[in-house]
Motif scaffolding. Structure first.
Motif, PDB file in Angstrom:
ATOM      1  N   THR A   5       0.859  -1.190   0.000  1.00 50.15           N
ATOM      2  CA  THR A   5       0.000   0.000   0.000  1.00 50.15           C
ATOM      3  C   THR A   5       0.890   1.234   0.000  1.00 50.15           C
ATOM      4  N   ALA A  52       5.636  -0.507   7.239  1.00 54.04           N
ATOM      5  CA  ALA A  52       4.854  -1.257   8.225  1.00 54.04           C
ATOM      6  C   ALA A  52       4.622  -2.660   7.676  1.00 54.04           C
ATOM      7  N   GLY A  55       1.603  -4.689  10.711  1.00 52.66           N
ATOM      8  CA  GLY A  55       1.297  -3.845  11.877  1.00 52.66           C
ATOM      9  C   GLY A  55       2.494  -3.274  12.595  1.00 52.66           C
ATOM     10  N   ARG A  56       3.680  -3.752  12.308  1.00 53.21           N
ATOM     11  CA  ARG A  56       4.875  -3.232  12.961  1.00 53.21           C
ATOM     12  C   ARG A  56       5.627  -2.297  12.030  1.00 53.21           C
ATOM     13  N   ILE A  57       6.074  -1.185  12.605  1.00 51.42           N
ATOM     14  CA  ILE A  57       6.713  -0.164  11.783  1.00 51.42           C
ATOM     15  C   ILE A  57       8.229  -0.301  11.872  1.00 51.42           C
ATOM     16  N   TYR A  58       8.874  -0.347  10.704  1.00 50.40           N
ATOM     17  CA  TYR A  58      10.334  -0.459  10.608  1.00 50.40           C
ATOM     18  C   TYR A  58      10.857   0.784   9.909  1.00 50.40           C
ATOM     19  N   GLU A  71       0.373  -7.783   5.212  1.00 45.64           N
ATOM     20  CA  GLU A  71       0.131  -6.350   4.953  1.00 45.64           C
ATOM     21  C   GLU A  71       1.452  -5.601   4.963  1.00 45.64           C
ATOM     22  N   VAL A  73       2.883  -1.672   4.199  1.00 49.89           N
ATOM     23  CA  VAL A  73       2.482  -0.280   3.931  1.00 49.89           C
ATOM     24  C   VAL A  73       3.730   0.591   3.883  1.00 49.89           C
ATOM     25  N   MET A  78       9.424   7.976  10.164  1.00 47.48           N
ATOM     26  CA  MET A  78       8.893   8.414  11.449  1.00 47.48           C
ATOM     27  C   MET A  78       9.854   9.371  12.147  1.00 47.48           C
TER      28      MET A  78
ATOM     29  N   TYR B 407      -4.067   5.620   8.853  1.00 50.75           N
ATOM     30  CA  TYR B 407      -2.844   5.781   8.064  1.00 50.75           C
ATOM     31  C   TYR B 407      -2.429   4.478   7.388  1.00 50.75           C
ATOM     32  N   GLY B 408      -3.329   3.516   7.373  1.00 49.49           N
ATOM     33  CA  GLY B 408      -3.140   2.349   6.525  1.00 49.49           C
ATOM     34  C   GLY B 408      -2.606   1.098   7.180  1.00 49.49           C
ATOM     35  N   VAL B 409      -2.145   1.208   8.411  1.00 54.49           N
ATOM     36  CA  VAL B 409      -1.527   0.068   9.089  1.00 54.49           C
ATOM     37  C   VAL B 409      -2.549  -0.593  10.007  1.00 54.49           C
ATOM     38  N   THR B 410      -2.601  -1.913   9.998  1.00 56.06           N
ATOM     39  CA  THR B 410      -3.526  -2.638  10.875  1.00 56.06           C
ATOM     40  C   THR B 410      -2.907  -2.781  12.264  1.00 56.06           C
ATOM     41  N   GLU B 412      -1.865  -3.987  15.949  1.00 58.31           N
ATOM     42  CA  GLU B 412      -1.725  -5.188  16.776  1.00 58.31           C
ATOM     43  C   GLU B 412      -2.479  -4.932  18.088  1.00 58.31           C
ATOM     44  N   TRP B 446       0.158   8.136  19.961  1.00 60.67           N
ATOM     45  CA  TRP B 446       1.456   8.360  19.329  1.00 60.67           C
ATOM     46  C   TRP B 446       2.011   7.030  18.828  1.00 60.67           C
ATOM     47  N   PHE B 447       2.871   7.134  17.802  1.00 60.84           N
ATOM     48  CA  PHE B 447       3.369   5.930  17.126  1.00 60.84           C
ATOM     49  C   PHE B 447       4.388   5.171  17.965  1.00 60.84           C
ATOM     50  N   ASP B 596      12.910  -2.743  16.270  1.00 60.15           N
ATOM     51  CA  ASP B 596      11.606  -2.296  15.801  1.00 60.15           C
ATOM     52  C   ASP B 596      10.530  -3.001  16.608  1.00 60.15           C
ATOM     53  N   PRO B 695       3.315  -6.673  22.090  1.00 52.86           N
ATOM     54  CA  PRO B 695       3.845  -7.976  21.655  1.00 52.86           C
ATOM     55  C   PRO B 695       5.252  -7.905  21.079  1.00 52.86           C
ATOM     56  N   GLY B 696       5.741  -6.686  20.824  1.00 57.19           N
ATOM     57  CA  GLY B 696       7.074  -6.542  20.246  1.00 57.19           C
ATOM     58  C   GLY B 696       8.185  -6.432  21.270  1.00 57.19           C
TER      59      GLY B 696
END
Lengths: 81, 746
Positions: A5, A52, A55-58, A71, A73, A78, B407-410, B412, B446-447, B596, B695-696
């Motif tokens: 995406t 992403a 669901g996790r952002i790198y 998924e 994205v 960031m 913003y497009g992210v699913t 957790e 916040w992210f 991450d 979970p991370g």
């Protein structure tokens, strides 16, 4: 193939589509392929992007595997305070 | 041996030990940026622009250079021209090259034998300016006929037709907005404006620079990131990173405002020219005029809702200005605006426009507070119009695990619903209100992110442990890191000391920002401790003559892992450490990684305010913060972060604002006229920490430092609307604005 995406402001570079499919198994492969196949994305990728994955952002983790991801994205890089 | 990735039976985590920096700070022993001195040190001062926008025609420094006691003068001519555009902007912000872009922009600097001589020398520098038209407001800056701050800086993403001041554009969202709005019973559309605020740290920017004739340099400074300072300054000074050693001082507040450089390259250039160490300390006025404030904003929000409180569509247009250089903070705001909601149709658009203001730098959750202020104000107005409970409406639409975010992210696992339910169940939510009082609520988001960290954990022969890491401690991280090390090793917190190292003592660590340190450095500390445990198990195994795989670490000691491993009494960390020289040498664990999986953070704030109908002055009378911390390592510090963010948000909502005159000159560069909340302005800020594990992270940690500044703006606006009957759409809600609104209401 991985379905990616793309954030709205970059969709002009992918013919207005919201998603593209790319053959890539890692973050690095993905941004390299996107830059090559969609040159309009390259300036943003060169400035910095986050990815992403399920669901996790790198931010810079080029070796992150994405081959099995449900998924993916492409996001702005960031920043925080 | 193997170690479990997750841990739940804590002995140290979750306790509240004494903070390690407390005695130093209350006795004055802690060394801040301005506290360091060196033999032969000079004192520096900077000459700043008196104009909002002007071409620099000529700078004549000859008279200053000829003054007795003046050892060096620098201007932009003393710097190169970096190829990298961001670096060039940073350098230009430290020392203007062709034109000044805001009131307070640096144009020259002097190093002299003392402050008096330095100040006198500044007056002897002659600068010829050609004044240019200026623009201060973001909406004005976007117009086609606006004065141009910089030309040719628009990114390729900016659609055609805008002023060249518009440098950034972004767009996020999904679904069919037209269909969503068509299904709504109520549509509310409002416009909002917010003022630029300053991070308001108590300690001004300060540094001591020393460049030797061999091209090697040392820099001591207050910063949130010594490696960032090294990279930026080495780039500007055109030296290799290894030749510049940067040592971070104790820090008197940062909040994002110390994630760049303002004076350090200037001090280094002066030192190089003078051949002596140079100390440079900003005055408070300089801090306001020339170090980073936030963006100021203009935002339109449109939301559609059915009678039962279901949001059917939502749109926000965010126009931000981060001052005189391009920046992407609008991207963060546009992503965060609707993050607390599970929406089928949502779209956010963001722009950044250049104005003749100082360069924006991050402030806790950059971009999010102003975006969420606008959204949460409209949601509250709709709740009032439809007679719906504001928590129920938010719960009905709340993002949850599996929600595709705006913003497009699913998402957790997230804790938004838990915080909303906690707010509704709290006695504050139903407590009676007094006359002229109102209660407001807002969600925040916040992210958070991870990033690079390096940690070395050294086991000393007396059984104590030192953790060396590279992130300045701005919110209690030394305590948290020591606790994590103690927990992993199975020893007492008092056996561990954590220090923040200079750039030559440990590998790179990213800047302390993004609510990342307890998560990222904590994760690296866990890995470093597990590395040390593996090595200690191997030492015990060697002494016992058994396979290292047959040894495990339990309660701070190595022990045989089963009956087949043999019978040996456990060897404690102290016992293994005591014979480490005899069994192979010093023992240390290390970990370096780019982490991450930081996990997003949600919060809910509940606020009661009382408005004086005669003056428009408002006072916060009760305030409760609910936030998901994942796992609170040291609850005191988590509470401190929640309280601190709330207080800074209260200031943003009620008083704080950069005020410019018609001439583009900042009118209030001091704490007397730029009013931050002080203790006497505030009630106790109550906190409720929720723990929905991330979970991370093996302990479930989430960052907590930024989310707490996001909700106060709308929580207070909503309280004012409900208590005083006026909906203010411009921040700050200062007494004159409130009084004006009350009088207009009649």
């Amino acid at each position: 193939m991985v379905k990616v995406t793309i954030m709205g402001a970059l969709r002009h570079a992918i013919d207005g589509k919201a998603e593209v499919e790319v053959e890539a198994s890692t973050f690095k492969e993905l941004i390299d392929k996107l830059s090559a196949e969609y040159p309009g994305l390259k300036p943003q990728i060169d400035r910095g992007v986050s990815l992403a994955v399920d669901g996790r952002i790198y931010r810079e983790a080029w070796l992150t595997p994405i081959g099995e991801a449900r998924e993916v994205v492409l996001m702005p890089y960031m920043k925080g305070g | 041996m193997a170690f479990d990735e997750t841990k739940h039976d804590y002995k140290v985590i979750g306790t509240r030990p004494v903070r390690p920096d407390g005695i130093d700070k209350v006795t004055g022993r802690a060394l801040y940026g301005a506290d360091l001195s060196a033999p032969g040190m000079l004192t520096a001062a900077i000459l700043r622009s008196p104009h909002a926008h002007a071409k620099i025609v000529k700078i004549d420094t000859s008279k200053a250079e000829a003054m007795a006691g003046v050892k060096a003068v620098v201007t932009s001519r003393d710097f190169g021209l970096p190829e990298d555009q961001d670096l060039r902007d940073t350098q230009d912000n430290c020392m203007a090259r062709d034109k000044v872009l805001y009131d307070g922009h640096a144009v020259a600097a002097v190093a002299a034998i003392n402050a008096q001589v330095a100040k006198a020398a500044l007056k002897a520098i002659e600068v010829e300016y050609e004044k240019l038209p200026h623009v201060i407001d973001v909406d004005d800056a976007m117009k086609g006929d606006a004065p141009l701050v910089l030309e040719g800086r628009a990114l390729e993403t900016v659609p055609e037709g805008w002023s060249q001041n518009v440098t950034n554009y972004c767009e996020f969202g999904h679904g069919d907005l037209d269909d969503g709005f068509a299904r709504a019973d109520l549509i509310v559309e409002r416009s909002f404006k917010t003022g630029a605020t300053h991070q308001g740290y108590i300690e001004p920017h300060a540094c001591l620079a020393s460049m030797g004739p061999d091209g090697r340099g040392e820099l001591w400074c207050c910063t949130q990131g010594q490696y960032m300072v090294r990279e930026v300054c080495a780039g500007i000074m055109e030296i290799e990173a290894s030749q510049l050693k940067v040592t971070p001082s104790e820090i008197g507040g940062g909040f994002g405002g110390k994630t760049t450089v303002f004076i350090e390259p200037v001090a280094l250039a002066l030192s190089r020219k003078a051949g002596r160490p140079v100390k440079l300390v900003m005055t408070r006025e300089e801090v306001f005029r020339a170090s980073g404030p936030t963006i100021h904003s203009s935002t339109d929000v449109k939301i559609g809702m059915t009678k039962d409180g279901t949001i059917t569509a939502a749109r926000a247009d965010l126009r931000y200005s981060g001052g005189c250089y391009p920046n992407g903070t609008c991207e963060m705001g546009a992503q965060a605006a609707f993050a607390p909601y599970d929406l089928k149709a949502v779209r956010t658009y963001g722009w950044n426009a250049l104005t003749n203001r100082p360069k924006e730098i991050s402030y806790r959750a950059p971009g999010a507070p102003t975006a969420i202020y606008a959204v949460e104000s409209v949601v509250d107005e709709m709740c009032q119009k439809l007679g719906l409970d504001p928590v129920d409406v938010r719960l009905k639409n709340a993002a949850d695990k599996g929600t595709k975010s705006s913003y497009g992210v699913t998402f957790e696992d997230i804790g938004l619903k838990a915080t909303l339910e906690a707010a509704k169940a709290h006695p504050h939510y139903t407590a009676p209100l007094g006359p002229n009082q109102g209660r407001g609520l807002s969600c925040g988001f916040w992210f958070n992110f991870g990033g690079n960290a390096s940690v070395t954990l050294s086991v000393n022969t007396d059984g104590t442990v030192n953790v060396t890491e590279g992130n300045p401690d701005i919110g209690g991280s030394r305590a948290s890191i020591s606790m994590i090390a103690a927990e992993e090793l199975g020893i007492g917190y008092d056996r561990v000391r954590t220090i923040v190292a200079d750039t030559t003592s440990i590998g790179h660590s990213d800047t302390t920002d993004g609510s990342r340190v307890t998560f990222t450095v904590g994760l690296a500390t866990i890995k470093a401790a597990r590395d040390a445990k593996t090595k200690m198990c191997a030492r015990a195994a060697a002494l016992w003559g058994i396979d290292p795989e047959a040894v495990e670490w339990v309660d701070g000691a190595a022990q045989p892992s089963g009956p087949n491993a043999g019978k040996f009494p456990p060897m404690s960390l102290a016992e293994i450490a005591a014979v480490s020289f005899q069994t192979g040498g010093p023992i240390a664990g290390h970990h370096e990684s780019n982490a991450d999986g930081a996990g997003v953070s949600f919060g809910v704030h509940l606020c009661d305010i009382e408005v004086d109908p005669e003056t428009g002055a408002s006072k916060v009378v009760r305030y409760t913060v609910f936030q998901d911390a994942g796992k609170a390592i040291h609850p005191d510090y988590v509470e401190g972060q929640l309280q601190g963010g709330a207080v800074q948000g209260i200031g943003w909502a009620l008083n704080e604002e950069y005020i410019y005159g018609e001439d583009g000159i900042l009118q209030n560069p001091g704490f007397l006229d730029y009013r931050v909340p002080v203790a006497s302005d505030l009630p106790p800020i109550d906190t409720v920490i929720l723990e929905v594990p991330n979970p991370g992270h093996p302990y479930g940690v989430r960052g907590v430092g930024e989310t707490s500044i996001v909700p106060p703006l709308a929580a207070i606006a909503n309280a004012m609307s409900r208590g005083a009957g006026v909906r203010l759409t411009q921040l700050p809600m200062s007494p004159p604005r409130v009084l004006s609104a009350l009088m207009a209401k009649g």
